[in-house]
Design a protein around this motif. Structure first.
Motif, PDB file in Angstrom:
ATOM      1  N   GLU A   1      50.386  -1.336  50.599  1.00 54.14           N
ATOM      2  CA  GLU A   1      49.242  -0.474  50.316  1.00 54.14           C
ATOM      3  C   GLU A   1      48.004  -1.118  50.909  1.00 54.14           C
ATOM      4  OE1 GLU A   1      49.069  -0.252  46.007  1.00 54.14           O
ATOM      5  OE2 GLU A   1      47.615  -1.904  45.938  1.00 54.14           O
ATOM      6  N   VAL A   2      47.068  -0.273  51.354  1.00 54.31           N
ATOM      7  CA  VAL A   2      45.815  -0.779  51.910  1.00 54.31           C
ATOM      8  C   VAL A   2      44.689  -0.475  50.925  1.00 54.31           C
ATOM      9  CG1 VAL A   2      46.465  -0.648  54.341  1.00 54.31           C
ATOM     10  CG2 VAL A   2      45.479   1.359  53.229  1.00 54.31           C
ATOM     11  N   SER A   3      43.730  -1.377  50.859  1.00 53.41           N
ATOM     12  CA  SER A   3      42.582  -1.160  49.987  1.00 53.41           C
ATOM     13  C   SER A   3      41.317  -1.612  50.698  1.00 53.41           C
ATOM     14  CB  SER A   3      42.747  -1.921  48.664  1.00 53.41           C
ATOM     15  OG  SER A   3      42.832  -3.312  48.899  1.00 53.41           O
ATOM     16  N   GLY A   4      40.226  -1.002  50.322  1.00 56.70           N
ATOM     17  CA  GLY A   4      38.945  -1.339  50.927  1.00 56.70           C
ATOM     18  C   GLY A   4      37.816  -0.749  50.114  1.00 56.70           C
ATOM     19  N   THR A   5      36.672  -0.612  50.752  1.00 55.76           N
ATOM     20  CA  THR A   5      35.484  -0.078  50.095  1.00 55.76           C
ATOM     21  C   THR A   5      35.097   1.260  50.719  1.00 55.76           C
ATOM     22  OG1 THR A   5      34.073  -1.368  51.586  1.00 55.76           O
ATOM     23  CG2 THR A   5      34.586  -2.340  49.440  1.00 55.76           C
ATOM     24  N   ILE A   6      34.318   2.033  49.981  1.00 58.35           N
ATOM     25  CA  ILE A   6      33.730   3.263  50.516  1.00 58.35           C
ATOM     26  C   ILE A   6      32.346   2.882  51.029  1.00 58.35           C
ATOM     27  CG2 ILE A   6      33.009   5.621  50.012  1.00 58.35           C
ATOM     28  CD1 ILE A   6      35.072   5.576  47.706  1.00 58.35           C
ATOM     29  N   ASP A   7      32.253   2.741  52.323  1.00 60.39           N
ATOM     30  CA  ASP A   7      31.049   2.165  52.909  1.00 60.39           C
ATOM     31  C   ASP A   7      29.872   3.128  52.965  1.00 60.39           C
ATOM     32  OD1 ASP A   7      32.193  -0.249  53.204  1.00 60.39           O
ATOM     33  OD2 ASP A   7      32.237  -0.269  55.396  1.00 60.39           O
ATOM     34  N   VAL A   8      30.155   4.387  53.285  1.00 57.84           N
ATOM     35  CA  VAL A   8      29.060   5.328  53.517  1.00 57.84           C
ATOM     36  C   VAL A   8      29.623   6.743  53.449  1.00 57.84           C
ATOM     37  CG1 VAL A   8      29.297   5.571  56.035  1.00 57.84           C
ATOM     38  CG2 VAL A   8      26.991   5.563  55.012  1.00 57.84           C
ATOM     39  N   LEU A   9      28.738   7.719  53.292  1.00 58.99           N
ATOM     40  CA  LEU A   9      29.145   9.118  53.311  1.00 58.99           C
ATOM     41  C   LEU A   9      28.812   9.741  54.660  1.00 58.99           C
ATOM     42  CD1 LEU A   9      27.794  10.397  49.861  1.00 58.99           C
ATOM     43  CD2 LEU A   9      30.044   9.426  50.375  1.00 58.99           C
ATOM     44  N   ASP A  10      29.663  10.659  55.089  1.00 57.41           N
ATOM     45  CA  ASP A  10      29.278  11.579  56.155  1.00 57.41           C
ATOM     46  C   ASP A  10      28.319  12.558  55.478  1.00 57.41           C
ATOM     47  OD1 ASP A  10      29.021  13.330  58.231  1.00 57.41           O
ATOM     48  OD2 ASP A  10      31.147  13.715  58.472  1.00 57.41           O
ATOM     49  N   VAL A  11      27.025  12.246  55.557  1.00 52.65           N
ATOM     50  CA  VAL A  11      26.035  12.772  54.624  1.00 52.65           C
ATOM     51  C   VAL A  11      26.069  14.290  54.503  1.00 52.65           C
ATOM     52  CG1 VAL A  11      23.581  12.912  54.118  1.00 52.65           C
ATOM     53  CG2 VAL A  11      24.542  10.784  54.993  1.00 52.65           C
ATOM     54  N   ARG A  12      26.108  14.974  55.609  1.00 51.95           N
ATOM     55  CA  ARG A  12      25.976  16.436  55.556  1.00 51.95           C
ATOM     56  C   ARG A  12      27.194  17.112  54.948  1.00 51.95           C
ATOM     57  NH1 ARG A  12      22.388  20.005  57.183  1.00 51.95           N
ATOM     58  NH2 ARG A  12      23.007  22.047  57.948  1.00 51.95           N
ATOM     59  N   PHE A  13      28.366  16.479  55.073  1.00 50.87           N
ATOM     60  CA  PHE A  13      29.609  17.123  54.644  1.00 50.87           C
ATOM     61  C   PHE A  13      30.263  16.443  53.448  1.00 50.87           C
ATOM     62  CE2 PHE A  13      29.028  17.963  59.195  1.00 50.87           C
ATOM     63  CZ  PHE A  13      28.955  19.347  59.164  1.00 50.87           C
TER      64      PHE A  13
ATOM     65  N   VAL B   1      21.845 -15.484  61.449  1.00 49.14           N
ATOM     66  CA  VAL B   1      21.448 -14.098  61.181  1.00 49.14           C
ATOM     67  C   VAL B   1      21.974 -13.691  59.810  1.00 49.14           C
ATOM     68  CG1 VAL B   1      21.696 -11.690  61.922  1.00 49.14           C
ATOM     69  CG2 VAL B   1      21.342 -13.504  63.624  1.00 49.14           C
ATOM     70  N   VAL B   2      21.101 -13.162  58.974  1.00 51.46           N
ATOM     71  CA  VAL B   2      21.415 -12.881  57.572  1.00 51.46           C
ATOM     72  C   VAL B   2      22.452 -11.763  57.459  1.00 51.46           C
ATOM     73  CG1 VAL B   2      20.451 -11.996  55.399  1.00 51.46           C
ATOM     74  CG2 VAL B   2      19.183 -13.696  56.743  1.00 51.46           C
ATOM     75  N   GLU B   3      23.397 -11.955  56.548  1.00 52.53           N
ATOM     76  CA  GLU B   3      24.404 -10.939  56.234  1.00 52.53           C
ATOM     77  C   GLU B   3      24.327 -10.581  54.759  1.00 52.53           C
ATOM     78  OE1 GLU B   3      28.394 -11.933  57.573  1.00 52.53           O
ATOM     79  OE2 GLU B   3      27.540 -13.455  58.899  1.00 52.53           O
ATOM     80  N   ILE B   4      24.547  -9.316  54.460  1.00 54.85           N
ATOM     81  CA  ILE B   4      24.727  -8.900  53.074  1.00 54.85           C
ATOM     82  C   ILE B   4      26.218  -8.919  52.767  1.00 54.85           C
ATOM     83  CG2 ILE B   4      22.592  -7.592  52.766  1.00 54.85           C
ATOM     84  CD1 ILE B   4      23.934  -5.126  53.715  1.00 54.85           C
ATOM     85  N   PRO B   5      26.613  -8.954  51.477  1.00 58.27           N
ATOM     86  CA  PRO B   5      28.044  -9.052  51.147  1.00 58.27           C
ATOM     87  C   PRO B   5      28.879  -7.985  51.845  1.00 58.27           C
ATOM     88  CG  PRO B   5      26.720  -9.376  49.191  1.00 58.27           C
ATOM     89  CD  PRO B   5      25.766  -8.978  50.280  1.00 58.27           C
ATOM     90  N   PHE B   6      30.010  -8.415  52.357  1.00 55.47           N
ATOM     91  CA  PHE B   6      30.884  -7.556  53.154  1.00 55.47           C
ATOM     92  C   PHE B   6      32.317  -7.925  52.801  1.00 55.47           C
ATOM     93  CE2 PHE B   6      33.427  -6.473  56.841  1.00 55.47           C
ATOM     94  CZ  PHE B   6      32.843  -5.326  57.360  1.00 55.47           C
ATOM     95  N   VAL B   7      33.065  -6.992  52.206  1.00 56.46           N
ATOM     96  CA  VAL B   7      34.436  -7.264  51.777  1.00 56.46           C
ATOM     97  C   VAL B   7      35.397  -6.549  52.725  1.00 56.46           C
ATOM     98  CG1 VAL B   7      36.107  -7.072  49.913  1.00 56.46           C
ATOM     99  CG2 VAL B   7      33.684  -7.454  49.384  1.00 56.46           C
ATOM    100  N   PRO B   8      36.170  -7.282  53.508  1.00 54.89           N
ATOM    101  CA  PRO B   8      37.081  -6.629  54.460  1.00 54.89           C
ATOM    102  C   PRO B   8      38.235  -5.912  53.761  1.00 54.89           C
ATOM    103  CG  PRO B   8      37.466  -8.992  54.439  1.00 54.89           C
ATOM    104  CD  PRO B   8      36.260  -8.752  53.577  1.00 54.89           C
ATOM    105  N   ALA B   9      38.760  -4.905  54.440  1.00 56.66           N
ATOM    106  CA  ALA B   9      39.944  -4.214  53.934  1.00 56.66           C
ATOM    107  C   ALA B   9      41.155  -5.134  54.023  1.00 56.66           C
ATOM    108  CB  ALA B   9      40.187  -2.944  54.740  1.00 56.66           C
ATOM    109  N   LYS B  10      42.179  -4.849  53.192  1.00 52.86           N
ATOM    110  CA  LYS B  10      43.367  -5.701  53.210  1.00 52.86           C
ATOM    111  C   LYS B  10      44.621  -4.863  52.979  1.00 52.86           C
ATOM    112  CE  LYS B  10      42.799  -6.931  48.305  1.00 52.86           C
ATOM    113  NZ  LYS B  10      42.608  -8.050  47.355  1.00 52.86           N
ATOM    114  N   LEU B  11      45.731  -5.401  53.473  1.00 53.71           N
ATOM    115  CA  LEU B  11      47.058  -4.791  53.295  1.00 53.71           C
ATOM    116  C   LEU B  11      47.881  -5.723  52.436  1.00 53.71           C
ATOM    117  CD1 LEU B  11      49.299  -2.712  54.068  1.00 53.71           C
ATOM    118  CD2 LEU B  11      49.745  -4.151  56.067  1.00 53.71           C
ATOM    119  N   GLU B  12      48.350  -5.216  51.298  1.00 51.86           N
ATOM    120  CA  GLU B  12      49.167  -6.001  50.380  1.00 51.86           C
ATOM    121  C   GLU B  12      50.264  -5.127  49.793  1.00 51.86           C
ATOM    122  OE1 GLU B  12      46.168  -9.409  48.571  1.00 51.86           O
ATOM    123  OE2 GLU B  12      46.526  -7.562  47.425  1.00 51.86           O
ATOM    124  N   GLU B  13      51.506  -5.592  49.884  1.00 50.58           N
ATOM    125  CA  GLU B  13      52.639  -4.906  49.267  1.00 50.58           C
ATOM    126  C   GLU B  13      52.666  -3.414  49.611  1.00 50.58           C
ATOM    127  OE1 GLU B  13      52.618  -5.751  45.129  1.00 50.58           O
ATOM    128  OE2 GLU B  13      52.990  -7.900  45.407  1.00 50.58           O
TER     129      GLU B  13
END
Length: 282
Positions: free
Chosen positions: A175-187, A161-173
């Motif tokens: 601090e946590v980092s990740g991506t902004i996946d989507v907006l809560d559109v109305r707000f 099953v096809v996947e588009i690029p997906f970068v998991p969040a990580k914890l390093e030193e």
């Protein structure tokens, strides 16, 4: 008889969605049809994938979702039905729409749609509206019980099953980092891919300050210390905050405001967010 739920990027300005409804009701007039959304931005497979994971697990086993965001319609991309680990079904082009479900929810099995059986009669020369001719038709047959999952077509490996690029969040030193996946559109809230459990490994408590850094392609566009709040009521009107969203991931918002609009923040893999304990807590 199982629920049938439609999602697309068609909007409501013309008759496309109505045509899908009509096909489904011609298959079985007793169907119960609902809409997830038809306001996915045009061709945005990523958002289609996210809206499915936002919704699918809250529907009962056997529910059938039809998701049509299909910039490759008429090409060689497959048409499939996936059975989730929760027992729901998703009828969709195999173009990455199932990425979040595959990663976060799990796919139990997948089948390629046999169009010699599961295609609207008389539509064989139409190549640009598979949402009506294949997906709505197959989804209605599956939801109504006219066919079982085996009747969709041949089984294929879940790994295919096809996947588009997906970068998991990580914890390093610490601090946590990740991506902004989507907006809560109305707000205009920012929904990240940072799970609450990963965030809490920094030893954070409600009421503490969190330093939030937002970057686009390596350039910092926002950097401020925000309160980590139970809910919007814990912040002043107009104040920004960090909170846990309805999917148990970390989010950033402005109480009674629109964070995305205020700071011109977008979504996708080019938008990175980092959170760490603020020195203001000391």
């Amino acid at each position: 008889m199982n629920p049938l739920i439609f999602q697309s990027d068609f909007g409501r300005a013309d008759g496309a969605v109505s045509a899908m409804y009509g096909v489904a009701y011609c298959v079985c007039g007793d169907l119960k049809i609902s809409d997830l959304t038809h306001e996915i931005p045009q061709y945005d497979i990523w958002e289609a994938s996210y809206r499915l994971i936002q919704t699918v697990s809250y529907w009962p086993e056997g529910a059938v979702f039809v998701s049509v965001v299909d910039p490759g319609v008429g090409s060689t991309r497959r048409s499939i039905v996936a059975q989730t680990e929760g027992g729901q079904y998703v009828v969709t082009p195999d173009n990455g729409t199932l990425t979040h479900i595959k990663k976060l929810c799990g796919i139990r099995a997948a089948r390629v749609i046999d169009e010699s059986v599961n295609r609207l009669p008389g539509s064989g020369e139409s190549y640009t509206f598979h949402g009506r001719d294949i997906y709505a038709y197959t989804g209605a047959r599956l939801a109504s019980g006219i066919i079982g999952f085996e009747g969709v077509g041949p089984e294929v490996p879940v790994e295919s099953v096809v996947e588009i690029p997906f970068v998991p969040a990580k914890l390093e030193e610490n601090e946590v980092s990740g991506t902004i996946d989507v907006l809560d559109v109305r707000f205009g809230s920012l929904w990240t891919n940072i799970p609450r459990e990963l965030f809490l490994k920094m030893g954070v408590s409600y009421g503490e300050r969190i330093e939030v850094i937002i970057e686009k392609r390596g350039h910092t566009v926002y950097r401020t210390s925000l309160i980590y709040a139970h809910s919007f009521a814990d912040a002043f009107i107009g104040e920004a905050l960090v909170y846990v969203n309805s999917l148990d991931f970390m989010a950033v918002a402005i109480n009674q405001g629109n964070f995305a609009r205020a700071y011109n923040v977008g979504t996708g893999l080019s938008w990175r967010i980092t959170m760490r304990k603020s020195t203001l807590n000391r």
